[in-house]
Scaffold this motif. Structure first.
Motif, PDB file in Angstrom:
ATOM      1  N   UNK A  14      23.839  34.616 -11.633  1.00 20.39           N
ATOM      2  CA  UNK A  14      24.380  33.245 -11.648  1.00 20.39           C
ATOM      3  C   UNK A  14      25.892  33.252 -11.846  1.00 20.39           C
ATOM      4  N   UNK A  15      26.362  34.126 -12.757  1.00 20.95           N
ATOM      5  CA  UNK A  15      27.797  34.262 -12.995  1.00 20.95           C
ATOM      6  C   UNK A  15      28.497  34.722 -11.722  1.00 20.95           C
ATOM      7  N   UNK A  16      27.890  35.699 -11.045  1.00 18.09           N
ATOM      8  CA  UNK A  16      28.478  36.241  -9.808  1.00 18.09           C
ATOM      9  C   UNK A  16      28.585  35.168  -8.735  1.00 18.09           C
ATOM     10  N   UNK A  17      27.548  34.341  -8.614  1.00 26.13           N
ATOM     11  CA  UNK A  17      27.570  33.259  -7.620  1.00 26.13           C
ATOM     12  C   UNK A  17      28.751  32.310  -7.876  1.00 26.13           C
ATOM     13  N   UNK A  18      28.936  31.923  -9.139  1.00 25.63           N
ATOM     14  CA  UNK A  18      30.026  31.003  -9.477  1.00 25.63           C
ATOM     15  C   UNK A  18      31.386  31.615  -9.144  1.00 25.63           C
ATOM     16  N   UNK A  20      32.102  33.840  -7.002  1.00 22.68           N
ATOM     17  CA  UNK A  20      32.289  34.031  -5.564  1.00 22.68           C
ATOM     18  C   UNK A  20      32.219  32.729  -4.783  1.00 22.68           C
ATOM     19  N   UNK A  21      32.272  31.605  -5.521  1.00 24.51           N
ATOM     20  CA  UNK A  21      32.378  30.308  -4.851  1.00 24.51           C
ATOM     21  C   UNK A  21      31.084  29.744  -4.331  1.00 24.51           C
ATOM     22  N   UNK A  22      29.950  30.310  -4.744  1.00 25.95           N
ATOM     23  CA  UNK A  22      28.656  29.799  -4.319  1.00 25.95           C
ATOM     24  C   UNK A  22      28.226  28.700  -5.282  1.00 25.95           C
ATOM     25  N   UNK A  23      27.712  27.592  -4.741  1.00 22.41           N
ATOM     26  CA  UNK A  23      27.382  26.442  -5.568  1.00 22.41           C
ATOM     27  C   UNK A  23      26.211  26.745  -6.497  1.00 22.41           C
ATOM     28  N   UNK A  24      26.388  26.388  -7.761  1.00 18.51           N
ATOM     29  CA  UNK A  24      25.329  26.488  -8.758  1.00 18.51           C
ATOM     30  C   UNK A  24      25.250  25.155  -9.493  1.00 18.51           C
ATOM     31  N   UNK A  25      24.326  25.036 -10.452  1.00 15.66           N
ATOM     32  CA  UNK A  25      24.230  23.791 -11.218  1.00 15.66           C
ATOM     33  C   UNK A  25      25.549  23.489 -11.908  1.00 15.66           C
ATOM     34  N   UNK A  26      25.918  22.219 -11.926  1.00 18.12           N
ATOM     35  CA  UNK A  26      27.232  21.824 -12.461  1.00 18.12           C
ATOM     36  C   UNK A  26      27.399  22.219 -13.925  1.00 18.12           C
TER      37      UNK A  26
END
Length: 368
Positions: A14-18, A20-26
């Protein structure tokens, strides 16, 4: 990244997604960003580039950094990409075709993720090389000849048409234009609009009133001097870019040509400058910030793998901002007006004498 995951209680994925600009829960994004700020975490762009084949850099290639059109667009482009985690390489090729090619390949060698270009003479081979490397390219202001590329343009023909129509509706018939080099798309389209409105209103577009500048201040200055030195100079002038507008105003001041008393005038771009000049200039304004924003949005869309509408061509509208530099002229020649005035005065004088004569007769009868 492990420290951020530990502090937030979220997974490394989840940290990696954020990051790298990938949308996660606000709410997760807020927690992760707070941990990043607190821990002073910095992304290693080189390491990320090796892993993702992305460098998070964008190349921007423009003909001149002293050109207000280019710098306004660059400012908007940089803002959008910065908001999306990208850095930008800005390259000025000084309107030199050889340097344009060199700078383009410099950006490819730097492994930029995408390129925004205001093209002059870039070769189709260079664009094809970018496509082979899967580097998306977005053109601004001028289409890439013979290539299917995303493009953001201004509706230059209608911009010119509306400006000249404004002068025609003010009853001008001798209308001059200073356009740019006809090898450029913008200059060709702006001259096309000037000619078309003359055809539509059945007004001759005399070649003597059409002058070709270089999109630089010196060109506007020189062509205005030539135009206003004609045996029958125009009653109105339309100048088709900012730098030439500035040069034209300087030339008119030197020649003691008064706007709009001696010459009605419409310029191009830079509303702030138009408001400083007295009288305030009527001016065509391009949506420069919107051009940059649209180009950046298109490139970001391609970088996400969305090619559904490729190649996309956006045509943005300009706006004619009225000032005090266009004078409404009478539709009748001065000679006819003079004759009408003389006849009117003559008739009034005759009526005056008749009234006096009739008054004398009445008084004589009363005396009798």
């Amino acid at each position: 990244m492990k420290d951020i995951a530990k502090k937030t209680g979220l997974s490394i994925a989840t940290v990696s997604k954020h990051i790298n600009g990938i949308r996660i829960r606000a709410d997760n994004g807020i927690r992760i960003q707070g941990a990043i700020d607190e821990l002073g975490y910095k992304v290693n762009e080189i390491a990320r580039g090796l892993k993702t084949s992305r460098t998070m850099t964008i190349g921007v290639l423009i003909p001149s950094l002293v050109n207000i059109f280019s710098t306004s667009i660059v400012s908007a482009v940089e803002r959008i990409f910065q908001q999306n985690g990208y850095s930008t390489f800005i390259c000025d090729y000084s309107s030199d075709p050889a340097l344009e090619e060199s700078r383009f390949h410099f950006l490819l060698d730097k492994s930029v993720d995408g390129i925004i270009i205001t093209p002059t003479a870039i070769s189709s081979q260079s664009i094809a090389e970018a496509m082979r490397l899967e580097v998306p390219v977005v053109a601004i202001d001028q289409p890439l000849s013979g290539m299917d590329a995303d493009t953001v343009l201004v509706d230059n023909m209608n911009a010119s048409y509306q400006a000249v129509e404004h002068l025609i509706q003010a009853r001008h018939r001798k209308i001059g234009i200073i356009h740019g080099p006809l090898s450029t798309h913008t200059a060709y389209e702006r001259l096309k609009g000037y000619l078309r409105v003359h055809v539509d209103y059945r007004i001759p577009a005399l070649p003597v009133y059409r002058k070709c500048g270089d999109y630089e201040m010196a060109g506007g200055y020189a062509q205005t001097k030539i135009l206003m030195s004609e045996s029958e100079p125009p009653t109105a002038l339309f100048v088709t870019n900012y730098e030439m507008t500035l040069g034209a105003v300087i030339a008119l001041n030197e020649m003691n040509v008064r706007i709009p008393d001696d010459l009605s005038f419409i310029g191009f771009d830079n509303l702030q400058m138009a408001m400083l000049v007295k009288p305030r200039l009527t001016i065509v304004v391009q949506p420069m910030a919107k051009i940059g924003e649209q180009a950046a949005a298109l490139l970001l869309k391609r970088l996400k793998g969305d090619r559904e509408d490729h190649p996309y061509i956006a045509r943005l509208k300009t706006e004619l901002i009225p000032g005090d530099s266009v004078r409404q002229i009478c539709s009748y020649p001065a000679r006819i007006l003079q004759e009408c005035l003389e006849k009117c005065l003559e008739k009034c004088f005759e009526e005056f004498l008749t009234t006096l004569w009739q008054g004398d007769i009445i008084r004589l009868r009363l005396n009798d």
